[in-house]
Design an enzyme around this catalytic site. Structure first.
Site, mmCIF file in Angstrom:
data_model
loop_
_atom_site.group_PDB
_atom_site.id
_atom_site.type_symbol
_atom_site.label_atom_id
_atom_site.label_comp_id
_atom_site.label_asym_id
_atom_site.label_seq_id
_atom_site.Cartn_x
_atom_site.Cartn_y
_atom_site.Cartn_z
ATOM 1 N N ARG A 1 0.822 -1.216 0.000
ATOM 2 C CA ARG A 1 0.000 0.000 0.000
ATOM 3 C C ARG A 1 0.857 1.268 0.000
ATOM 4 O O ARG A 1 0.525 2.239 0.673
ATOM 5 C CB ARG A 1 -0.973 0.003 1.175
ATOM 6 C CG ARG A 1 -1.806 -1.276 1.306
ATOM 7 C CD ARG A 1 -2.824 -1.436 0.203
ATOM 8 N NE ARG A 1 -3.881 -0.461 0.290
ATOM 9 C CZ ARG A 1 -5.030 -0.641 0.922
ATOM 10 N NH1 ARG A 1 -5.285 -1.766 1.506
ATOM 11 N NH2 ARG A 1 -5.947 0.290 0.938
ATOM 12 N N ARG B 1 -3.346 7.344 0.607
ATOM 13 C CA ARG B 1 -3.788 8.560 1.277
ATOM 14 C C ARG B 1 -2.761 9.285 2.125
ATOM 15 O O ARG B 1 -2.937 10.459 2.433
ATOM 16 C CB ARG B 1 -5.030 8.252 2.130
ATOM 17 C CG ARG B 1 -6.271 8.085 1.282
ATOM 18 C CD ARG B 1 -7.369 7.437 2.059
ATOM 19 N NE ARG B 1 -6.951 6.105 2.468
ATOM 20 C CZ ARG B 1 -7.731 5.232 3.099
ATOM 21 N NH1 ARG B 1 -8.948 5.579 3.421
ATOM 22 N NH2 ARG B 1 -7.279 4.043 3.420
ATOM 23 N N ARG C 1 -6.989 12.429 -5.916
ATOM 24 C CA ARG C 1 -8.260 11.878 -5.419
ATOM 25 C C ARG C 1 -9.333 12.953 -5.256
ATOM 26 O O ARG C 1 -10.529 12.653 -5.289
ATOM 27 C CB ARG C 1 -8.029 11.148 -4.091
ATOM 28 C CG ARG C 1 -7.746 9.679 -4.250
ATOM 29 C CD ARG C 1 -9.008 8.866 -4.617
ATOM 30 N NE ARG C 1 -9.755 8.506 -3.423
ATOM 31 C CZ ARG C 1 -10.941 8.956 -3.126
ATOM 32 N NH1 ARG C 1 -11.542 9.807 -3.921
ATOM 33 N NH2 ARG C 1 -11.559 8.570 -2.038
ATOM 34 N N ASP D 1 -7.228 -2.182 -7.152
ATOM 35 C CA ASP D 1 -7.711 -2.755 -5.884
ATOM 36 C C ASP D 1 -8.023 -4.230 -6.099
ATOM 37 O O ASP D 1 -8.400 -4.633 -7.204
ATOM 38 C CB ASP D 1 -8.962 -2.023 -5.379
ATOM 39 C CG ASP D 1 -9.223 -2.375 -3.916
ATOM 40 O OD1 ASP D 1 -8.600 -1.742 -3.047
ATOM 41 O OD2 ASP D 1 -10.004 -3.307 -3.650
ATOM 42 N N TYR E 1 -15.334 -10.512 1.057
ATOM 43 C CA TYR E 1 -15.971 -9.221 0.736
ATOM 44 C C TYR E 1 -17.276 -9.419 -0.029
ATOM 45 O O TYR E 1 -18.254 -8.699 0.186
ATOM 46 C CB TYR E 1 -15.018 -8.340 -0.077
ATOM 47 C CG TYR E 1 -13.917 -7.738 0.759
ATOM 48 C CD1 TYR E 1 -14.155 -6.620 1.558
ATOM 49 C CD2 TYR E 1 -12.650 -8.281 0.777
ATOM 50 C CE1 TYR E 1 -13.151 -6.065 2.348
ATOM 51 C CE2 TYR E 1 -11.638 -7.744 1.556
ATOM 52 C CZ TYR E 1 -11.900 -6.638 2.345
ATOM 53 O OH TYR E 1 -10.905 -6.097 3.130
#
Ligand code: CP3
Length: 364
Positions: free
Chosen positions: A33, A37, A46, A82, A160
């Protein structure tokens, strides 16, 4: 197919050489990752587009993939996407909210599983392959950085798709596993077929190593892991056309699973922060002495003072050694991570000199 040795003519990036067990002057380093952010440069992009649009816009996704590499100089560039992108391609409605990913119509029945398709990766997720091709082109002038592809493993994808998003107890998934294991196996098999095609398309488009994220495999006991997870990880690893493309397997909370993970057949096991690297090395090498380790700094250490970050990274490097080791975190970079800590981690690794004649490494 077993890995064959790398051609002497083409200098392989440090990360790939580490995957083949070569002895190096220092281990390679990248971070799970690493794009995201914690970087204002990512936030700026973003602000213009939502997360899924970013994943589907190659110009922007290429830029975001390269940001950490340009800023910190990691030894690997991971494709920006993703793990849930292929699930959307199978026919699931997918959204990303402030709380993370969401499937508004989670899987509830065998009929819903039967309706899912096994997508052609170029046709349904061609944007991912475009990103890979462009990254490969962008990195061509610098062979030292490896291009990393990835996919979610069947169990984690199923979690998920059944829970509908991030879950605390995985009640729906586990109830399904106990009540109707056969149908769950049908889903896991379909997911494995999807992931194999998806990773092979990434390899054809130019990734040099792939990481299989089975983030939630650690929620099962070993015996259940052997029934519902291991066979599908194995199916994927065996299905990858990997002449010279090593496979990294990551599970979070894997302390009780390391031997079983080694039996699955990956080239590299990514270890979480709770198992010391020397302990992991000993356990895994009893199954296969050639398995390379990746990891395993606790991502929370990056919130500590710089001198602590430097010390912890140095400690980790001496456990990892200069052969069969890739420096990384034990899980992904957290959103508020101070970038000075990432700089410190990368610099500490790059300044670390391993003396091949000695068994350990020293800080240089
Ligand atoms: O830099 C990179 O590593 C490449 C990109 C990447 C993302 N997700 C981008 C992302 C990778 C490799 C992933 C993998 C992923 N996605 C995993 C496995 C790794 C792990 O952390 O365990 C999982 C479980 C997911 C599912 C997912 N996607 C969650 C749970 C979330 C929300 C929480 C979070 O950690 O951010 C996402 C969203 C997501 N994926 C973001 C990014 C940059 C944040 C989206 C935003 O900009 O708001």
């Amino acid at each position: 197919m077993p890995l064959t040795s790398i051609s002497q003519l083409e200098p392989a990036p440090r990360l790939i050489r580490a995957c083949f067990g070569e002895t190096l002057d220092r281990p390679p380093v990248w971070l799970m990752r690493q794009a995201g952010r914690y970087l204002p440069e990512y936030q700026a992009i973003r602000q213009q587009v939502d997360f899924l649009t970013l994943c589907k816009t190659p110009d922007l996704a290429v830029e975001v993939s390269l940001q950490p590499y340009r800023i910190f100089g990691m030894d690997g560039v991971i494709l920006f996407s993703d793990i849930l992108v292929p699930a959307e391609a199978m026919g699931m409605r997918l959204e990303f909210t402030d709380k993370g990913p969401c499937f508004p119509e989670p899987l509830r029945s065998k009929a819903m599983i039967d309706k899912l398709c096994i997508p052609d990766p170029e046709e349904k997720t061609g944007f991912v392959m475009d990103i890979v091709r462009r990254l490969r082109q962008a990195l061509r002038s610098n062979s030292e950085a490896a291009l990393i592809g990835f996919a979610g493993a069947p169990w984690t994808l199923a979690s998920y798709m059944i829970e509908g998003g991030v879950s605390r107890n995985f009640t729906g998934l586990k109830a399904w596993m106990y009540n109707d294991p056969e149908t769950l196996h049908t889903l896991l098999h379909k997911l494995a077929e999807t992931v194999i095609l998806y990773l092979n398309a990434q390899i054809a488009a130019g990734v040099q190593v792939v990481q299989l994220f089975d983030t939630w495999a650690g929620i099962l006991a070993e015996s259940e892991y052997r029934t519902f997870i291991l066979p599908y990880q194995q199916q994927v690893i065996q299905g990858i056309s990997r002449r010279n493309v090593p496979v990294i397997l990551y599970v979070n909370g894997s302390a009780h699973l390391l031997e079983a993970m080694a039996e699955t057949g990956p080239d590299v096991i990514s270890v979480d922060a709770l198992t010391p690297l020397d302990v992991a090395r000993q356990r895994v090498s009893e199954i296969n002495p050639n398995i390379v380790l990746q990891g395993n700094l606790d991502p929370n250490i990056l919130f500590a003072r710089t001198e602590i970050v430097r010390q912890k990274v140095t400690d980790m490097l001496s456990l990892g050694g200069n052969q069969g080791y890739i420096c990384n975190l034990g899980h992904g970079v957290l959103p508020e991570t101070p970038r000075e800590s990432v700089t410190c981690m990368i610099e500490t690794v790059k300044n670390h000199i391993c003396k091949p004649a000695l068994s350990g490494c020293i800080s240089g």
